[in-house]
Enzyme design. Sequence first.
Site, PDB file in Angstrom:
ATOM      1  N   SER A 178      -6.736  -2.250   2.254  1.00  0.00           N
ATOM      2  CA  SER A 178      -7.071  -1.574   1.023  1.00  0.00           C
ATOM      3  C   SER A 178      -7.871  -2.552   0.035  1.00  0.00           C
ATOM      4  O   SER A 178      -7.827  -2.378  -1.164  1.00  0.00           O
ATOM      5  CB  SER A 178      -5.832  -0.933   0.403  1.00  0.00           C
ATOM      6  OG  SER A 178      -5.617   0.288   1.058  1.00  0.00           O
ATOM      7  N   GLU A 234     -13.690  -4.986  10.277  1.00  0.00           N
ATOM      8  CA  GLU A 234     -12.236  -4.861  10.622  1.00  0.00           C
ATOM      9  C   GLU A 234     -12.313  -3.457  11.368  1.00  0.00           C
ATOM     10  O   GLU A 234     -12.850  -2.569  11.016  1.00  0.00           O
ATOM     11  CB  GLU A 234     -11.198  -4.988   9.695  1.00  0.00           C
ATOM     12  CG  GLU A 234     -11.558  -4.079   8.632  1.00  0.00           C
ATOM     13  CD  GLU A 234     -10.854  -4.351   7.238  1.00  0.00           C
ATOM     14  OE1 GLU A 234      -9.738  -3.455   7.076  1.00  0.00           O
ATOM     15  OE2 GLU A 234     -10.605  -5.617   6.659  1.00  0.00           O
ATOM     16  N   GLY A 254      -6.827   6.009   6.077  1.00  0.00           N
ATOM     17  CA  GLY A 254      -6.275   6.797   5.143  1.00  0.00           C
ATOM     18  C   GLY A 254      -6.459   8.390   5.315  1.00  0.00           C
ATOM     19  O   GLY A 254      -7.408   8.960   5.955  1.00  0.00           O
ATOM     20  N   ASN A 261      -9.244  -0.333  11.455  1.00  0.00           N
ATOM     21  CA  ASN A 261      -7.888   0.426  10.907  1.00  0.00           C
ATOM     22  C   ASN A 261      -7.380   1.294  11.944  1.00  0.00           C
ATOM     23  O   ASN A 261      -8.171   2.363  12.325  1.00  0.00           O
ATOM     24  CB  ASN A 261      -8.532   1.296   9.623  1.00  0.00           C
ATOM     25  CG  ASN A 261      -8.901   0.046   8.534  1.00  0.00           C
ATOM     26  OD1 ASN A 261      -8.141  -0.399   7.624  1.00  0.00           O
ATOM     27  ND2 ASN A 261     -10.358   0.009   8.343  1.00  0.00           N
ATOM     28  N   GLU A 317       0.778  -1.046  -0.101  1.00  0.00           N
ATOM     29  CA  GLU A 317      -0.102   0.069   0.078  1.00  0.00           C
ATOM     30  C   GLU A 317       0.862   1.149  -0.041  1.00  0.00           C
ATOM     31  O   GLU A 317       0.418   2.438   0.270  1.00  0.00           O
ATOM     32  CB  GLU A 317      -0.954  -0.141   1.312  1.00  0.00           C
ATOM     33  CG  GLU A 317      -2.039  -1.233   1.079  1.00  0.00           C
ATOM     34  CD  GLU A 317      -2.552  -1.296   2.478  1.00  0.00           C
ATOM     35  OE1 GLU A 317      -3.701  -0.470   2.614  1.00  0.00           O
ATOM     36  OE2 GLU A 317      -2.659  -2.115   3.155  1.00  0.00           O
ATOM     37  N   TYR A 321      -9.581   4.602  -3.886  1.00  0.00           N
ATOM     38  CA  TYR A 321      -8.363   5.694  -4.241  1.00  0.00           C
ATOM     39  C   TYR A 321      -8.429   6.219  -5.627  1.00  0.00           C
ATOM     40  O   TYR A 321      -7.688   7.173  -5.738  1.00  0.00           O
ATOM     41  CB  TYR A 321      -7.129   4.950  -4.078  1.00  0.00           C
ATOM     42  CG  TYR A 321      -7.162   4.196  -2.515  1.00  0.00           C
ATOM     43  CD1 TYR A 321      -7.032   5.262  -1.453  1.00  0.00           C
ATOM     44  CD2 TYR A 321      -6.842   3.050  -2.392  1.00  0.00           C
ATOM     45  CE1 TYR A 321      -6.810   4.563  -0.258  1.00  0.00           C
ATOM     46  CE2 TYR A 321      -6.856   2.271  -0.993  1.00  0.00           C
ATOM     47  CZ  TYR A 321      -6.941   3.136   0.032  1.00  0.00           C
ATOM     48  OH  TYR A 321      -6.765   2.531   1.201  1.00  0.00           O
ATOM     49  N   ASP A 375     -14.862  -0.511  10.554  1.00  0.00           N
ATOM     50  CA  ASP A 375     -15.674  -0.564   9.237  1.00  0.00           C
ATOM     51  C   ASP A 375     -16.714  -1.907   9.625  1.00  0.00           C
ATOM     52  O   ASP A 375     -16.407  -2.997  10.034  1.00  0.00           O
ATOM     53  CB  ASP A 375     -14.893  -1.285   8.096  1.00  0.00           C
ATOM     54  CG  ASP A 375     -13.928  -0.113   7.581  1.00  0.00           C
ATOM     55  OD1 ASP A 375     -14.081   0.995   7.622  1.00  0.00           O
ATOM     56  OD2 ASP A 375     -12.760  -0.559   7.091  1.00  0.00           O
ATOM     57  N   ARG A 395     -10.653   3.787  12.464  1.00  0.00           N
ATOM     58  CA  ARG A 395     -11.843   3.494  11.702  1.00  0.00           C
ATOM     59  C   ARG A 395     -12.269   2.160  11.891  1.00  0.00           C
ATOM     60  O   ARG A 395     -11.714   1.125  11.424  1.00  0.00           O
ATOM     61  CB  ARG A 395     -11.542   3.996  10.277  1.00  0.00           C
ATOM     62  CG  ARG A 395     -12.661   4.589   9.521  1.00  0.00           C
ATOM     63  CD  ARG A 395     -12.416   4.711   8.012  1.00  0.00           C
ATOM     64  NE  ARG A 395     -12.516   3.283   7.385  1.00  0.00           N
ATOM     65  CZ  ARG A 395     -11.285   2.910   6.770  1.00  0.00           C
ATOM     66  NH1 ARG A 395     -10.186   3.627   6.371  1.00  0.00           N
ATOM     67  NH2 ARG A 395     -11.158   1.543   6.129  1.00  0.00           N
TER      68      ARG A 395
END
Length: 309
Positions: A145, A270, A276, A272, A18, A216, A257, A255
């Site tokens: 990602s 999950e 990002g 994070n 990534e 992205y 999800d 974050r």
Amino acid sequence: MSSNVLDVLVLCGGPDRERPVSLQSGAQVATALREAGHRVTGGDLAPDDTAVLDTFAAAHPRGVVFPVFHGRWGEGGGAQTLLEESGLPYVGCRPGAAALCMDKTRTKLTLRDAGLPTPDYELVDTAFAPRLDPPVVIKPNDDGSSIDLRICPDAESLADAWAHLAQHHDWLLVERLVSGREVTVGVVEDAAGTPVALPPIQIVPATDFYDYAAKYERDDTQYRFDLGLDDDAVAGLQRTAVEAFTALNVRHLGRVDLFVDDAGQPWIIEVNTMPGFTTHSLLPMASAHAGRELPGLVDHLVRRARADV
């Protein structure tokens, strides 16, 4: 913002797959920190090359590091171990929590131990076949990602995905597919260190699922703050996100999800630990919606890191 100017080292890039996303995130963070009035140095970091960190630590012993890595080494404990050794305060998780959250299976076990909902799953040696019946999601256990993620609605698609992914991975996580709204909830500690949930965002990709390109590269993904849920349901999502953040010992920001199924039940997918910071990224988007734009957000985060000294 305070008038107290900090020396900040923004680290990005790293050795992970990534890396391109990390470079985008790091550039955004560095620009925002400069807008907030801080003195910013940029650099890369690798397991065998810590020169930029060593130089910064010698020149700025009261400086702060903002590591904006995405991937199994940079976000999964490797970089955090080097930062601990440097003695400098830094934004984000300590090594143990970073490694835990990068390991999706260990994350799910920890969430279940805390009584939090996460879909049924199995971690499978790719020399064998998964036992969980489709529809399922297959993904690496320690990548992000949506790299190498496959959605398998039936046995044929599962067999095809398994044959392909087994060539590149020794182990894969197979997870029950949840049908419903895809939602993400950012969490940021306040000045006292208490985790506070940001407004939830529903993700509506134009593609079949929220893949790497949708995250992205494409501009046709919809991000909705109006989830069509009542206030109690939204508050429940935020509470679940904070509980996950706390159970996994995440620090400063994260974050969470989730999917919300057709019955209104949230399922944590999950967590994070370094979300990002690109122009498409969700935590900065939610922070801005709540009234704190990116310069204010990154200013707050480096001050939180400095306060932990």
